[in-house]
Scaffold this active site. Structure first.
Site, PDB file in Angstrom:
ATOM      1  N   CYS A   1       2.326   6.643  24.170  1.00 13.97           N
ATOM      2  CA  CYS A   1       2.691   7.046  25.527  1.00 13.97           C
ATOM      3  C   CYS A   1       4.246   6.951  25.490  1.00 13.97           C
ATOM      4  O   CYS A   1       5.066   6.043  24.982  1.00 13.97           O
ATOM      5  CB  CYS A   1       2.611   5.935  26.577  1.00 13.97           C
ATOM      6  SG  CYS A   1       2.799   6.611  28.086  1.00 13.97           S
TER       7      CYS A   1
ATOM      8  N   ASN B   1      -8.319   3.898   8.702  1.00 14.48           N
ATOM      9  CA  ASN B   1      -7.642   2.751   9.469  1.00 14.48           C
ATOM     10  C   ASN B   1      -7.836   2.828  10.937  1.00 14.48           C
ATOM     11  O   ASN B   1      -7.823   1.515  11.553  1.00 14.48           O
ATOM     12  CB  ASN B   1      -6.024   2.607   9.014  1.00 14.48           C
ATOM     13  CG  ASN B   1      -5.393   3.862   9.315  1.00 14.48           C
ATOM     14  OD1 ASN B   1      -5.677   4.910   8.652  1.00 14.48           O
ATOM     15  ND2 ASN B   1      -4.359   3.686  10.231  1.00 14.48           N
TER      16      ASN B   1
ATOM     17  N   HIS C   1      -1.221  -7.175   2.668  1.00 13.90           N
ATOM     18  CA  HIS C   1      -1.571  -8.179   3.933  1.00 13.90           C
ATOM     19  C   HIS C   1      -2.731  -7.468   4.847  1.00 13.90           C
ATOM     20  O   HIS C   1      -2.762  -7.959   5.977  1.00 13.90           O
ATOM     21  CB  HIS C   1      -0.148  -7.633   4.783  1.00 13.90           C
ATOM     22  CG  HIS C   1      -0.070  -6.254   5.328  1.00 13.90           C
ATOM     23  ND1 HIS C   1      -0.132  -5.712   6.422  1.00 13.90           N
ATOM     24  CD2 HIS C   1       0.144  -4.986   4.539  1.00 13.90           C
ATOM     25  CE1 HIS C   1       0.073  -4.372   6.659  1.00 13.90           C
ATOM     26  NE2 HIS C   1       0.205  -4.132   5.284  1.00 13.90           N
TER      27      HIS C   1
ATOM     28  N   GLN D   1      -7.800  -0.274   3.639  1.00 13.22           N
ATOM     29  CA  GLN D   1      -8.743  -0.753   4.549  1.00 13.22           C
ATOM     30  C   GLN D   1      -9.972  -1.051   4.463  1.00 13.22           C
ATOM     31  O   GLN D   1     -10.782  -2.072   5.176  1.00 13.22           O
ATOM     32  CB  GLN D   1      -8.868   0.193   5.907  1.00 13.22           C
ATOM     33  CG  GLN D   1      -7.472   0.409   6.627  1.00 13.22           C
ATOM     34  CD  GLN D   1      -7.113  -1.037   7.405  1.00 13.22           C
ATOM     35  OE1 GLN D   1      -7.850  -1.683   7.626  1.00 13.22           O
ATOM     36  NE2 GLN D   1      -5.823  -0.808   7.831  1.00 13.22           N
TER      37      GLN D   1
ATOM     38  N   THR E   1      11.708  -7.036 -11.948  1.00 17.11           N
ATOM     39  CA  THR E   1      11.250  -8.395 -12.085  1.00 17.11           C
ATOM     40  C   THR E   1      10.055  -8.762 -11.358  1.00 17.11           C
ATOM     41  O   THR E   1      10.291  -8.507 -10.288  1.00 17.11           O
ATOM     42  CB  THR E   1      12.545  -9.186 -12.136  1.00 17.11           C
ATOM     43  OG1 THR E   1      13.421  -9.110 -13.178  1.00 17.11           O
ATOM     44  CG2 THR E   1      11.938 -10.746 -12.337  1.00 17.11           C
TER      45      THR E   1
ATOM     46  N   GLY F   1       0.708  -1.185   0.170  1.00 21.33           N
ATOM     47  CA  GLY F   1       0.029   0.000   0.034  1.00 21.33           C
ATOM     48  C   GLY F   1       0.836   1.426  -0.107  1.00 21.33           C
ATOM     49  O   GLY F   1       0.410   2.155  -0.744  1.00 21.33           O
TER      50      GLY F   1
END
Length: 371
Positions: A322, A151, A201, A179, A237, A71
């Site tokens: 955090c 997302n 993925h 998404q 390739t 992506g």
């Protein structure tokens, strides 16, 4: 409690059918698809079959699909490709404040090269107004890039409405659909886009593979220069192994599009959370126009990271970071103007094809203990 994975928006497992389709290309079919001899032909045939499978899911022609490394590359190719191809016409790009870093950071880079970028805000649900997009257009605007679904909070953007505006002004439209592909319909003719990014993925294919839809006639500078692979649009390739995986994943996605199981589980999960936490929890994102697998919630007055650290068996994501004891809200929550005491308690739960009701019940029980 067993390990439970509720972070499908971050990455999906490889579907067994996808792994099975890829196996022969680990051992038997090793030829270069650009060659014309016996070793190269099967690889070329498999590659073009995969391209057709992706095209079928998006409702476009196979020659409008190029394979990428994922992506991020697809997004970079769309943004930089349009900028370099059309910079004589103009240098203005419009996007939103809630885009993925794979859009925001290329835009920041292009600003160094002279691009003018407008980052349009969103409402409290994380949705952009088509009117705001239209008002941002100038005579130098060459591209609008708005993600199809966010997302973090799952809000779906009004891409088809924005497409009508883009067409009215003769501006190209790109959408990052990482998404949304496989979760909701992403036919390019219905969306009206010129460019669309896919991430493997996120759709039960391997990491390291993606695709970019490029509408016929769209001017785009190649992202990778070299030999004439992918119709001269992306040198290198071809990765047959991963392309076969993405192709099979897209075929499966088309079969699962009308399956209401994930949405039903998502709705059940949110109902259970409301029942147990009442006024101490709020939903982030649009209550209706949202991808069917995502529940972004804020535990008011709590810290999301602290909650998850108390449940190490659960894989989910927070909406804040955090650092040295300080909680910093994500750019998406800030753009939605979520108050800090609410936003710092944000956790994104994203369900997938293999999520079960038993897992949801376990998570609710553990959250009650942790919070």
């Amino acid at each position: 409690m067993q390990r439970i994975y509720l972070d499908y928006n971050a990455s999906t497992p490889i579907a067994p059918e996808v792994a099975e389709a890829m196996k022969p290309f680990l051992t038997d079919y090793y030829g270069n698809p650009s060659t014309s001899h016996w070793a190269g032909k099967p690889a070329r045939q498999a590659f073009e079959k995969a391209r057709q499978q992706v095209a079928n899911l998006l409702g476009c022609e196979p020659d409008e699909i190029i394979f990428t490394s994922g992506g991020s590359e697809s997004n970079n190719h769309a943004l930089k490709g349009v900028f370099f191809a059309l910079k004589e016409k103009g240098s203005h790009i419009i996007t939103t404040q809630i885009e993925h870093p794979a859009i925001i950071n290329p835009c920041k880079f292009l600003e160094k090269l002279g691009a003018k970028v407008t980052y349009v805000g969103v409402d409290r649900y994380g949705q952009v107004s088509p009117t705001d997009i239209e008002q941002a257009i100038t005579h130098e605007t060459i591209l609008i890039s708005v993600m199809h679904a966010n997302n973090e909070v799952g809000t779906i953007q009004p891409i088809a409405d924005i497409a009508k505006i883009a067409k009215k002004y003769g501006v190209l439209l790109h959408t990052d659909a990482a998404q949304s592909v496989g979760k909701i319909p992403t036919r390019v003719d219905e969306l009206g886009v010129d460019l669309l990014s896919v991430a493997g993925h996120k759709v039960y294919a391997p990491k390291g593979i993606g695709a970019l839809y490029i509408k016929r006639g769209t001017q785009l500078e190649p992202f990778v220069h070299g030999a004439g692979h992918e119709g001269g649009r992306r040198a290198g390739t071809e990765n047959i192994l991963l392309a076969v995986g993405l192709g099979k994943a897209c075929e499966l996605a088309a079969e699962h599009l009308n399956d209401a199981k994930i949405k039903d589980l998502r709705d059940y999960f949110w109902d259970e959370l409301k029942k147990h936490f009442k006024e101490d929890i709020v939903l982030n994102g649009h209550p209706e126009e949202c991808i069917p697998n995502t529940v972004s919630v804020s535990f008011i007055g709590k810290v999301g990271q602290d909650i998850l650290e108390n449940i190490p068996e659960l894989a989910a994501s927070t909406g804040s970071a955090c650092h040295s004891g300080m909680v910093q809200l994500s750019s998406v929550l800030r753009a939605m103007e979520v108050e800090e005491h609410v936003g710092k308690g944000t956790i994104r739960f994203s369900l997938g094809r293999y999520t079960t009701k038993e897992e949801i019940d376990q998570v609710v029980r553990r959250l009650k203990e942790s919070v």
